[in-house]
Design an enzyme around this catalytic site. Structure first.
Site, PDB file in Angstrom:
ATOM      1  CG  HIS A  34       0.174   0.254   4.208  1.00 21.11           C
ATOM      2  ND1 HIS A  34       1.024  -0.622   4.851  1.00 21.11           N
ATOM      3  CD2 HIS A  34      -0.652  -0.513   3.447  1.00 21.11           C
ATOM      4  CE1 HIS A  34       0.735  -1.847   4.476  1.00 21.11           C
ATOM      5  NE2 HIS A  34      -0.280  -1.812   3.635  1.00 21.11           N
ATOM      6  CD  GLN A  39       3.098  -5.234   5.528  1.00 13.82           C
ATOM      7  OE1 GLN A  39       2.152  -5.403   6.293  1.00 13.82           O
ATOM      8  NE2 GLN A  39       3.407  -6.089   4.573  1.00 13.82           N
ATOM      9  CB  SER A  46      -0.200  -4.653   1.596  1.00 21.48           C
ATOM     10  OG  SER A  46      -0.812  -4.300   2.819  1.00 21.48           O
ATOM     11  CG  LEU A  47      -2.973  -9.345   1.748  1.00 20.08           C
ATOM     12  CD1 LEU A  47      -2.974 -10.868   1.634  1.00 20.08           C
ATOM     13  CD2 LEU A  47      -4.369  -8.812   1.623  1.00 20.08           C
TER      14      LEU A  47
END
Length: 319
Positions: free
Chosen positions: A204, A253, A95-96
């Site tokens: 998400h 994303q 993710s990040l």
């Protein structure tokens, strides 16, 4: 090259992370100073002194975790001879952490990465009113079974697989009522555990589209260079190197599934045997062992991790 460098995502943050690195190594201190300058505030004070509830705010946790990851990488470069370009078959982040991976590979500047993650954190928090969305971890179901649970639970609302973490751990995200239904359905389908997560927004999933729109605008104005090592994309679980594609996939994303299980499997299938988790915590190192038989996870987050990491990299180089 049999090594991959991976970077953790939200949930790995802890008050005090990175402080020992900054006190011991000027290279780490310089990273934290640069992040503070880019944001125009002392984020390091929050990282090192808390309070925890302030650090856990998405707008703080995201740039903070990136800062710790890049600080650890700079120490590995200075003290252990690490080089992303030379030593990493791939880089990837959860993710990040994908932003951390891009910064590590020279695709994004440190200052731009910090500002993008601040923007991303704020946008993700604002996208859905508190209490409207939820996330839940389904443990003991494979990905296909978890997707079937989410589809059944949706009933006209949003409920989708947000993170396919591997090892029978899938996180679903969406409207709270739908996620509540998914928890109950998962239990009836044999899940070992199914529980709501203490998060402030449903990351998400399609409900994050307003945040994706914000990031499309923010990323349009940022210089993205070709990375010095292939970046395994969260949404594709395959490597990308084109700046235009990196920009596009980072937008996707925000609403798409983090395909971490497939990403690790891809890297392992292309010769990676050692996964260096660079930054806070050991979550990704634990997942590696469940996804790729025989693979080793090496967590690097503090001064005592530097020497073992050097030995592990030497072993990877000679493999």
């Amino acid at each position: 090259m049999t090594a991959a460098f991976t970077f953790p995502g939200q949930g790995s943050q802890a008050v005090g992370m990175g402080k020992a690195l900054a006190e011991a190594f000027p290279a780490a201190k310089a990273v934290f100073d640069e992040v503070d300058d880019a944001l125009g505030e002392k984020l390091t004070a929050v990282i090192w002194d808390g309070p925890a509830e302030t650090l856990q705010l998405t707008e703080n946790a995201q740039p903070a975790l990136m800062a710790v990851s890049i600080a650890a990488l700079r120490v590995l470069e200075a003290e252990a001879g690490f080089s992303v370009a030379r030593d990493a078959a791939f880089v990837a982040g959860h993710s990040l952490g994908e932003y951390s991976a891009l910064a590590a590979a020279g695709s994004l500047s440190m200052a731009d990465t910090a500002r993008l993650l601040r923007t991303r954190g704020l946008a993700m928090q604002k996208a859905v009113p508190v209490g409207v969305g939820a996330m839940a971890a389904l443990l003991g179901l494979d990905y296909e079974a978890a997707v079937a649970v989410a589809d059944e639970a949706a009933q006209g609302q949003v409920c989708q697989a947000a993170n396919d973490n591997g090892g029978g751990q899938v996180v679903v995200s969406g409207d709270k009522a739908a996620v509540d239904r998914a928890v109950e359905i998962a239990k009836s389908r044999g899940a070992r555990r199914a529980m709501l997560l203490p998060v402030s927004a449903p990351f998400h999933c399609k409900l994050m589209q307003p945040a994706a729109d914000v990031m499309a605008e923010a990323l349009a104005d940022v210089t993205i260079n070709e990375p010095t090592a292939p970046v395994v994309s969260n949404v594709l679980a395959t490597p990308i190197t084109s700046p235009d594609e990196i920009r596009r996939r980072l937008v996707e994303q925000v609403t798409g599934t983090v395909r971490w299980r497939e990403s690790v499997a891809y890297m392992a299938g292309h010769g990676v045997t050692r996964f260096f988790e660079i930054g806070a915590g050991k979550v990704l190192s634990g997942l590696v062992k469940r996804i790729a038989d025989g693979a080793v996870g090496v967590a690097v987050g503090g001064p005592n991790d530097i020497a073992p990491a050097r030995e592990a990299l030497d072993a990877a180089r000679s493999a």
